[in-house]
Write a protein that holds these residues in place. Structure first.
Motif, PDB file in Angstrom:
ATOM      1  N   MET A 110      38.642 -52.940  42.363  1.00 31.08           N
ATOM      2  CA  MET A 110      38.523 -54.245  42.280  1.00 31.08           C
ATOM      3  C   MET A 110      38.742 -54.901  41.286  1.00 31.08           C
ATOM      4  O   MET A 110      38.465 -54.508  40.092  1.00 31.08           O
ATOM      5  CB  MET A 110      37.048 -54.424  42.717  1.00 31.08           C
ATOM      6  N   THR A 111      39.306 -55.969  41.236  1.00 30.30           N
ATOM      7  CA  THR A 111      39.893 -56.965  39.873  1.00 30.30           C
ATOM      8  C   THR A 111      38.826 -58.035  39.979  1.00 30.30           C
ATOM      9  O   THR A 111      38.833 -58.844  40.922  1.00 30.30           O
ATOM     10  CB  THR A 111      41.154 -57.339  40.033  1.00 30.30           C
ATOM     11  N   THR A 112      38.197 -58.268  38.903  1.00 30.99           N
ATOM     12  CA  THR A 112      37.628 -59.464  38.769  1.00 30.99           C
ATOM     13  C   THR A 112      38.006 -60.484  37.710  1.00 30.99           C
ATOM     14  O   THR A 112      38.589 -59.909  36.638  1.00 30.99           O
ATOM     15  CB  THR A 112      36.051 -59.177  38.118  1.00 30.99           C
ATOM     16  N   TYR A 113      38.193 -61.502  38.118  1.00 33.55           N
ATOM     17  CA  TYR A 113      38.754 -62.641  37.169  1.00 33.55           C
ATOM     18  C   TYR A 113      37.926 -63.372  36.559  1.00 33.55           C
ATOM     19  O   TYR A 113      36.903 -64.094  36.970  1.00 33.55           O
ATOM     20  CB  TYR A 113      39.814 -63.556  38.362  1.00 33.55           C
ATOM     21  N   THR A 114      38.227 -63.891  35.046  1.00 30.24           N
ATOM     22  CA  THR A 114      37.430 -64.787  34.387  1.00 30.24           C
ATOM     23  C   THR A 114      38.023 -65.855  34.134  1.00 30.24           C
ATOM     24  O   THR A 114      37.201 -66.853  33.573  1.00 30.24           O
ATOM     25  CB  THR A 114      36.939 -63.928  33.143  1.00 30.24           C
TER      26      THR A 114
ATOM     27  N   PHE B 105      38.677 -65.152  42.208  1.00 33.09           N
ATOM     28  CA  PHE B 105      37.395 -64.859  41.840  1.00 33.09           C
ATOM     29  C   PHE B 105      37.487 -63.233  41.683  1.00 33.09           C
ATOM     30  O   PHE B 105      36.994 -62.922  40.572  1.00 33.09           O
ATOM     31  CB  PHE B 105      36.349 -65.166  42.764  1.00 33.09           C
ATOM     32  N   TRP B 106      37.933 -62.437  42.850  1.00 32.47           N
ATOM     33  CA  TRP B 106      38.154 -61.087  42.703  1.00 32.47           C
ATOM     34  C   TRP B 106      39.455 -60.663  43.742  1.00 32.47           C
ATOM     35  O   TRP B 106      39.362 -61.523  44.653  1.00 32.47           O
ATOM     36  CB  TRP B 106      37.064 -60.443  42.671  1.00 32.47           C
TER      37      TRP B 106
ATOM     38  N   GLU C  77      32.401 -72.286  41.716  1.00 34.32           N
ATOM     39  CA  GLU C  77      32.350 -70.866  42.599  1.00 34.32           C
ATOM     40  C   GLU C  77      30.894 -70.935  43.560  1.00 34.32           C
ATOM     41  O   GLU C  77      30.224 -70.112  43.391  1.00 34.32           O
ATOM     42  CB  GLU C  77      31.906 -69.861  41.390  1.00 34.32           C
TER      43      GLU C  77
ATOM     44  N   LYS D 267      33.171 -69.804  48.561  1.00 36.99           N
ATOM     45  CA  LYS D 267      34.083 -68.364  48.624  1.00 36.99           C
ATOM     46  C   LYS D 267      34.967 -68.471  49.847  1.00 36.99           C
ATOM     47  O   LYS D 267      34.182 -68.321  50.938  1.00 36.99           O
ATOM     48  CB  LYS D 267      33.101 -67.264  48.461  1.00 36.99           C
TER      49      LYS D 267
END
Length: 305
Positions: free
Chosen positions: A1-5, A210-211, A235, A238
């Motif tokens: 999983m990739t989380t974006y900031t 978001f991810w 946010e 979703k």
């Protein structure tokens, strides 16, 4: 999983607040509303139809805490738009409505960025005030309605009245599942269309990622998927965008796209504070769930050992 900031720049105008309501186009709106009330614990909330002056379409709205579903059906034969939608897709979500602030700013930005405008800003009013709307096209035949309620004091929306008939006494005797609000809404896309759909939200609504997950992270021997979750700057909304990935068998996402006739809303996630209690109540109300074979738990134990 990739989380974006990185949220990207905060929009200069407009604000998306939350999911407002979902509109389903169905063959029989009253019957659909009754099913969601008896099986899922919704309650009849508002009505718009012949008796209230709507001559072409009837609407039955049901509500459970902060969740509002609106079921719409054509009243007259020959409604080509709704009829073709039902022939192609069957009953399904036609529109996802967002509560917004500064509708003018949001629409100006959407137009500048090339969004397809289904219906430009209009307002409806009654004795309780006015509400302003606009509609844009998103993936497949799905649309988004932007709703600016302002100080509207009515039951739901102008033109809607209380249900014509008292609530079914049977519903009062059934246990409550206590579903709270719409957590997220998943849109399934044909293969290799996920990026296009995600980019649409980035470009036209200034949502951000978001991810995400890809088929190296979510897969079995037989099927896999890719997903990007899009969200507004705050946010509070979703919108996962999914597409199938190649496997030995057809994935459930591809099955959805095949049977639905293209991209569309595949599922609506509803928040509950106690999922075990909610599922127990829904089963008691006659809601059907997928059966889990005993071999699933055997395989799970072996995998964890």
């Amino acid at each position: 999983m990739t989380t974006y900031t990185d949220k990207g720049p905060k929009p200069d105008v407009g604000r998306f607040l939350c999911f407002d309501y979902l509109t389903f186009w169905v063959g029989n709106a009253k019957q659909a509303a009754s099913y969601y009330s008896s099986r899922m614990g919704f309650e009849p909330y508002a009505y718009k139809g012949l008796e209230t002056g709507s001559r072409d379409v009837c609407y039955h709205a049901v509500k459970q805490n902060k969740i509002i579903f609106v079921f719409a059906s054509a009243l007259n034969p020959g409604n080509a738009e709704m009829g073709q939608h039902l022939v192609t897709h069957g009953d399904g979500v036609k529109d996802i409505a967002f509560s917004v602030e500064d509708l003018d700013g949001i629409m100006k930005m959407a137009k500048q960025r090339g969004a397809k405008i289904v219906k430009d800003i209009w307002e409806e009013k009654d004795e309780f005030g006015k509400v302003r709307f606009a509609v844009v096209q998103t993936y497949g035949d799905t649309t988004h309605t932007f709703v600016e309620r302002g100080n509207y004091k009515g039951l739901f929306l102008p033109g809607f009245k209380k249900p014509l008939f008292p609530q079914d006494k049977l519903l009062e005797k059934l246990p409550k599942p206590n579903l709270q609000f719409v957590d997220h809404i998943v849109g399934n896309q044909p293969d290799l269309q996920m990026e296009n759909a995600a980019s649409w939200y980035e470009k036209h609504l200034m949502f951000h990622r978001f991810w995400s997950i890809d088929d190296s992270q979510v897969h079995t021997k037989y099927s896999a998927l890719r997903s990007i979750v899009m969200t507004n700057y705050e946010e509070t909304i979703k919108m996962p965008i999914n597409e199938p990935a190649t496997g030995l068998r057809k994935s459930q996402i591809q099955e959805y796209v095949d049977y639905y006739g293209g991209a569309g809303v595949q599922h609506i996630a509803l928040n509950t504070q106690d999922i075990i209690a909610s599922i127990r109540v829904l089963r008691e109300r006659g809601m059907e769930f997928l059966r889990v074979p005993d071999t699933y738990y055997t395989a799970l134990r072996e995998k964890k050992s």
